[in-house]
Scaffold this motif. Structure first.
Motif, PDB file in Angstrom:
ATOM      1  N   SER A   7      24.724  23.248  34.986  1.00  0.00           N
ATOM      2  CA  SER A   7      23.265  23.809  34.866  1.00  0.00           C
ATOM      3  C   SER A   7      21.999  22.315  34.737  1.00  0.00           C
ATOM      4  N   HIS A   8      22.705  21.256  35.017  1.00  0.00           N
ATOM      5  CA  HIS A   8      21.748  20.188  34.534  1.00  0.00           C
ATOM      6  C   HIS A   8      20.920  19.868  36.188  1.00  0.00           C
ATOM      7  N   MET A   9      21.453  21.025  37.176  1.00  0.00           N
ATOM      8  CA  MET A   9      20.910  20.673  38.599  1.00  0.00           C
ATOM      9  C   MET A   9      20.146  21.195  39.084  1.00  0.00           C
ATOM     10  N   GLY A  10      19.090  20.976  39.439  1.00  0.00           N
ATOM     11  CA  GLY A  10      17.989  21.691  40.341  1.00  0.00           C
ATOM     12  C   GLY A  10      17.735  22.921  41.042  1.00  0.00           C
ATOM     13  N   GLN A  11      17.894  24.397  40.922  1.00  0.00           N
ATOM     14  CA  GLN A  11      17.545  25.120  41.211  1.00  0.00           C
ATOM     15  C   GLN A  11      16.871  25.499  42.133  1.00  0.00           C
ATOM     16  N   LEU A  12      15.743  25.258  43.452  1.00  0.00           N
ATOM     17  CA  LEU A  12      14.644  25.812  43.977  1.00  0.00           C
ATOM     18  C   LEU A  12      14.553  26.981  44.335  1.00  0.00           C
ATOM     19  N   LEU A  13      13.232  27.664  44.268  1.00  0.00           N
ATOM     20  CA  LEU A  13      13.410  28.298  45.704  1.00  0.00           C
ATOM     21  C   LEU A  13      12.217  27.818  46.664  1.00  0.00           C
ATOM     22  N   LEU A  14      12.287  27.886  47.507  1.00  0.00           N
ATOM     23  CA  LEU A  14      10.819  27.887  48.883  1.00  0.00           C
ATOM     24  C   LEU A  14      10.860  29.366  49.870  1.00  0.00           C
ATOM     25  N   SER A  15       9.638  29.362  49.983  1.00  0.00           N
ATOM     26  CA  SER A  15       9.634  30.987  50.908  1.00  0.00           C
ATOM     27  C   SER A  15       8.369  30.633  51.221  1.00  0.00           C
ATOM     28  N   GLY A  16       7.292  30.857  51.895  1.00  0.00           N
ATOM     29  CA  GLY A  16       6.313  30.780  53.165  1.00  0.00           C
ATOM     30  C   GLY A  16       6.696  30.866  54.787  1.00  0.00           C
TER      31      GLY A  16
END
Length: 366
Positions: free
Chosen positions: A49-58
């Motif tokens: 859970s220390h990992m970064g979870q990102l969402l990119l949209s557009g």
């Protein structure tokens, strides 16, 4: 140090906690070798859970990502993962990461120690109409090992239909989850993203399965080393190029031909001849491990390379390592001399992975 969503869960199970990437994290429960071998033979549950979870949209997000990553984002199908690299203008690696195309956005998992720098870099260089969301309210669990599918499919049978580097949305006992068939141990397995508030419930549900035990950071490191997988901040850094790191596979044919990504001039200048130093695997003679920071030396004792990861392989019952060596010494079978604390160690360049991977690939022989 920050606490992970499962901090109390780990401590209740007797985990020894250590600082890592700004968090208190479990390094072991029953012992590193026992946990390593359990994962190789059954299934281990890792808290990542220390990992970064990102969402990119557009609009045009895939093309926007291609300006920063050397992978082919436009050709990535919905529900498919790709390993890629975040590069600086000199072609050095700022981070290695996983990207998944979903129906309306891209889901990206980056390393915990670099996630805030990565977010800053992405926001600086992506167009203003690309939206980046940091999913800091999500936990991430990795279920790894040859029996991982048996355990998880008992809870959600549909996950068995996934192949390596595929992902989809599921429910686990009524809890929404984003699940990929992937991981960083060389074994078959899954990464499971769930809301932090549900993490303990899902971890309990998984550990209730007879195949599953919680596993700490220590075994995660020895497993990924056996699999020949680099660890950012050790085997990779911002001075290392993809070709030096033996990660040329992350550059698709179209991107090699067209370029157009940050650092492309240097990266493509090293294709296909390679870089002056290359990351290689080493089998070390004797029983004593050679650790990160040891040097590769020539016949005259001069430093000509460096060890970036090293340890004892529980599966092979011998020391192994990764090192950067001059290109002329990178062929398998080449003898290498290492120096650690004034003592010389004999080693031999070996193909990686050291232990065969067991990914569940589509079309692979049963």
């Amino acid at each position: 140090m920050a606490a992970l969503p499962l901090d109390a869960w780990h401590r209740a199970r007797g985990a020894r906690m250590v600082p890592f990437a700004g968090y208190h994290m479990p390094i072991q429960y029953d012992g590193i070798i026992a946990e390593h071998l359990w994962t190789r033979s059954s299934a281990g549950l890792f808290d990542v859970s220390h990992m970064g979870q990102l969402l990119l949209s557009g609009e045009g997000v895939d093309q926007a990502l291609e300006a920063l990553l050397p992978g082919d984002m436009q050709a990535l199908g919905v529900g498919r993962l790709r390993y890629s690299l975040l590069l600086n203008e000199e072609g050095g690696i700022l981070d290695d990461l996983m990207v998944t195309r979903r129906a309306d956005d891209f889901y990206m998992v980056v390393n915990g120690a670099t996630k805030y720098d990565d977010i800053g870099h992405l926001r600086e260089h992506l167009a203003d109409d690309i939206t980046l969301n940091h999913l800091d309210d999500q936990a991430l669990l990795a279920l790894q090992g040859p029996k991982a599918v048996d355990a998880l499919a008992r809870i959600q049978p549909a996950v068995a239909q996934l192949y390596f580097m595929e992902a989809s949305a599921f429910e686990l006992a009524g809890v929404p989850a984003w699940i990929s068939r992937s991981g960083y141990t060389g074994e078959d397995g899954f990464e499971i993203s769930v809301a932090a508030e549900h993490a303990a419930r899902i971890a309990d549900l998984l550990c209730d399965q007879p195949e599953v035990k919680p596993i700490g950071l220590g075994a995660r490191d020895s497993l990924r080393l056996e699999a020949g997988l680099p660890l950012y901040g050790h085997d990779l850094d911002e001075t290392t190029t993809p070709m030096a790191a033996d990660l040329g596979f992350a550059l698709s044919k179209r991107r090699r031909e067209q370029g157009g990504f940050m650092g492309a001039d240097r990266v493509l200048g090293e294709w296909p001849a390679g870089a002056p130093l290359r990351r290689v695997g080493l089998l070390v003679d004797g029983r004593q491990p050679v650790r990160e920071g040891a040097t590769v030396v020539d016949a005259g004792g001069r430093d000509i390379g460096r060890v970036t990861s090293g340890g004892f392989s529980p599966s092979l019952e011998r020391p192994i390592a990764m090192a950067y060596v001059p290109a002329g010494l990178a062929a398998a079978g080449t003898p290498i001399t290492l120096s650690q604390r004034g003592r010389a160690f004999a080693a031999t360049v070996a193909p990686m992975p050291f232990v065969p991977t067991r990914y569940h690939r589509k079309g692979a022989a049963k």
